[in-house]
Design a protein around this motif. Structure first.
Motif, PDB file in Angstrom:
ATOM      1  N   ASP A 142      19.675  20.146   1.275  1.00  0.00           N
ATOM      2  CA  ASP A 142      19.067  19.153   0.389  1.00  0.00           C
ATOM      3  C   ASP A 142      17.553  19.252   0.436  1.00  0.00           C
ATOM      4  O   ASP A 142      16.960  19.442   1.501  1.00  0.00           O
ATOM      5  CB  ASP A 142      19.509  17.742   0.777  1.00  0.00           C
ATOM      6  CG  ASP A 142      20.956  17.465   0.400  1.00  0.00           C
ATOM      7  OD1 ASP A 142      21.476  18.133  -0.523  1.00  0.00           O
ATOM      8  OD2 ASP A 142      21.568  16.577   1.016  1.00  0.00           O
ATOM      9  N   ASP A 165      14.246  17.345  -1.724  1.00  0.00           N
ATOM     10  CA  ASP A 165      13.586  16.532  -2.749  1.00  0.00           C
ATOM     11  C   ASP A 165      14.505  16.153  -3.911  1.00  0.00           C
ATOM     12  O   ASP A 165      14.197  16.410  -5.071  1.00  0.00           O
ATOM     13  CB  ASP A 165      12.348  17.262  -3.297  1.00  0.00           C
ATOM     14  CG  ASP A 165      11.320  17.552  -2.227  1.00  0.00           C
ATOM     15  OD1 ASP A 165      11.217  16.769  -1.262  1.00  0.00           O
ATOM     16  OD2 ASP A 165      10.613  18.572  -2.354  1.00  0.00           O
ATOM     17  N   GLY A 166      15.646  15.578  -3.618  1.00  0.00           N
ATOM     18  CA  GLY A 166      16.565  15.145  -4.665  1.00  0.00           C
ATOM     19  C   GLY A 166      17.415  16.258  -5.259  1.00  0.00           C
ATOM     20  O   GLY A 166      18.141  16.044  -6.224  1.00  0.00           O
ATOM     21  N   GLN A 167      17.309  17.443  -4.684  1.00  0.00           N
ATOM     22  CA  GLN A 167      18.100  18.577  -5.143  1.00  0.00           C
ATOM     23  C   GLN A 167      19.099  18.969  -4.054  1.00  0.00           C
ATOM     24  O   GLN A 167      18.801  18.881  -2.868  1.00  0.00           O
ATOM     25  CB  GLN A 167      17.216  19.801  -5.411  1.00  0.00           C
ATOM     26  CG  GLN A 167      16.227  19.631  -6.525  1.00  0.00           C
ATOM     27  CD  GLN A 167      15.299  20.838  -6.611  1.00  0.00           C
ATOM     28  OE1 GLN A 167      14.822  21.340  -5.609  1.00  0.00           O
ATOM     29  NE2 GLN A 167      15.060  21.282  -7.829  1.00  0.00           N
ATOM     30  N   ARG A 168      20.257  19.426  -4.476  1.00  0.00           N
ATOM     31  CA  ARG A 168      21.222  20.024  -3.557  1.00  0.00           C
ATOM     32  C   ARG A 168      21.234  21.511  -3.900  1.00  0.00           C
ATOM     33  O   ARG A 168      21.660  21.923  -4.976  1.00  0.00           O
ATOM     34  CB  ARG A 168      22.596  19.395  -3.737  1.00  0.00           C
ATOM     35  CG  ARG A 168      23.590  19.907  -2.711  1.00  0.00           C
ATOM     36  CD  ARG A 168      24.593  18.882  -2.300  1.00  0.00           C
ATOM     37  NE  ARG A 168      23.960  17.887  -1.420  1.00  0.00           N
ATOM     38  CZ  ARG A 168      24.541  16.761  -1.034  1.00  0.00           C
ATOM     39  NH1 ARG A 168      25.756  16.476  -1.430  1.00  0.00           N
ATOM     40  NH2 ARG A 168      23.914  15.922  -0.235  1.00  0.00           N
ATOM     41  N   GLU A 220      26.000  11.299  -6.739  1.00  0.00           N
ATOM     42  CA  GLU A 220      24.934  10.913  -5.815  1.00  0.00           C
ATOM     43  C   GLU A 220      23.572  10.845  -6.491  1.00  0.00           C
ATOM     44  O   GLU A 220      22.593  10.487  -5.853  1.00  0.00           O
ATOM     45  CB  GLU A 220      24.867  11.892  -4.641  1.00  0.00           C
ATOM     46  CG  GLU A 220      26.011  11.762  -3.675  1.00  0.00           C
ATOM     47  CD  GLU A 220      25.753  12.535  -2.387  1.00  0.00           C
ATOM     48  OE1 GLU A 220      25.031  13.560  -2.411  1.00  0.00           O
ATOM     49  OE2 GLU A 220      26.279  12.099  -1.357  1.00  0.00           O
ATOM     50  N   LYS A 273      21.840  13.413  -7.588  1.00  0.00           N
ATOM     51  CA  LYS A 273      21.013  14.569  -7.226  1.00  0.00           C
ATOM     52  C   LYS A 273      21.113  15.642  -8.302  1.00  0.00           C
ATOM     53  O   LYS A 273      21.926  15.566  -9.207  1.00  0.00           O
ATOM     54  CB  LYS A 273      21.457  15.141  -5.877  1.00  0.00           C
ATOM     55  CG  LYS A 273      21.194  14.200  -4.737  1.00  0.00           C
ATOM     56  CD  LYS A 273      21.571  14.804  -3.411  1.00  0.00           C
ATOM     57  CE  LYS A 273      21.243  13.783  -2.327  1.00  0.00           C
ATOM     58  NZ  LYS A 273      21.635  14.203  -1.027  1.00  0.00           N
ATOM     59  N   ARG A 274      20.282  16.649  -8.132  1.00  0.00           N
ATOM     60  CA  ARG A 274      20.278  17.781  -9.043  1.00  0.00           C
ATOM     61  C   ARG A 274      20.801  19.015  -8.316  1.00  0.00           C
ATOM     62  O   ARG A 274      20.815  19.053  -7.092  1.00  0.00           O
ATOM     63  CB  ARG A 274      18.864  18.002  -9.583  1.00  0.00           C
ATOM     64  CG  ARG A 274      18.367  16.751 -10.342  1.00  0.00           C
ATOM     65  CD  ARG A 274      17.076  16.966 -11.070  1.00  0.00           C
ATOM     66  NE  ARG A 274      17.121  18.032 -12.054  1.00  0.00           N
ATOM     67  CZ  ARG A 274      17.670  17.945 -13.266  1.00  0.00           C
ATOM     68  NH1 ARG A 274      18.257  16.824 -13.650  1.00  0.00           N
ATOM     69  NH2 ARG A 274      17.632  18.964 -14.097  1.00  0.00           N
TER      70      ARG A 274
END
Length: 112
Positions: free
Chosen positions: A34, A36-39, A70, A72-73
């Motif tokens: 993970d 900054d908001g990315q997977r 979730e 996320k991106r």
């Protein structure tokens, strides 16, 4: 003739991966980090004993649905995840490109 159990996909956050289980055995996984908001998905693997059953597709579909849930991106560094996304445009709105910065970050991020 016995019928194979319905596969179960679960997020194993402590191991940074989604696992797919069938017939009470872990058949494979897709690993992530993970950021900054990315997977960032970087590796997907299905055990040879379970090849040809479409489990990788089920695994990635469920993992990406979970990421969406979730908020996320997705960053598809893993070739399998990237190929899956080419065939499934329903995830375009939450997919970010793989950039040199992401690759450098992934290389520098130790596995936990």
């Amino acid at each position: 003739m016995t019928r194979a159990a319905t596969p179960i996909v679960r997020n194993v956050d402590a191991r940074h991966r989604y696992e797919i289980q069938t017939d009470e055995v872990i058949a494979g996984f897709t690993a992530y980090r993970d950021r900054d908001g990315q997977r960032v998905f970087f590796h997907t693997e299905i055990d040879d004993a379970f090849a040809g059953r479409g489990l990788a597709s089920v695994l990635v579909q469920e993992a990406l649905n979970h990421v969406r849930g979730e908020g996320k991106r997705i960053v598809p560094v893993c070739p399998y995840v990237a190929k899956f996304l080419e065939r499934h445009d329903e995830f375009t709105d939450i997919t970010d490109p793989v950039t040199p910065e992401v690759l450098q970050w992934l290389e520098a991020t130790p596995a936990r």
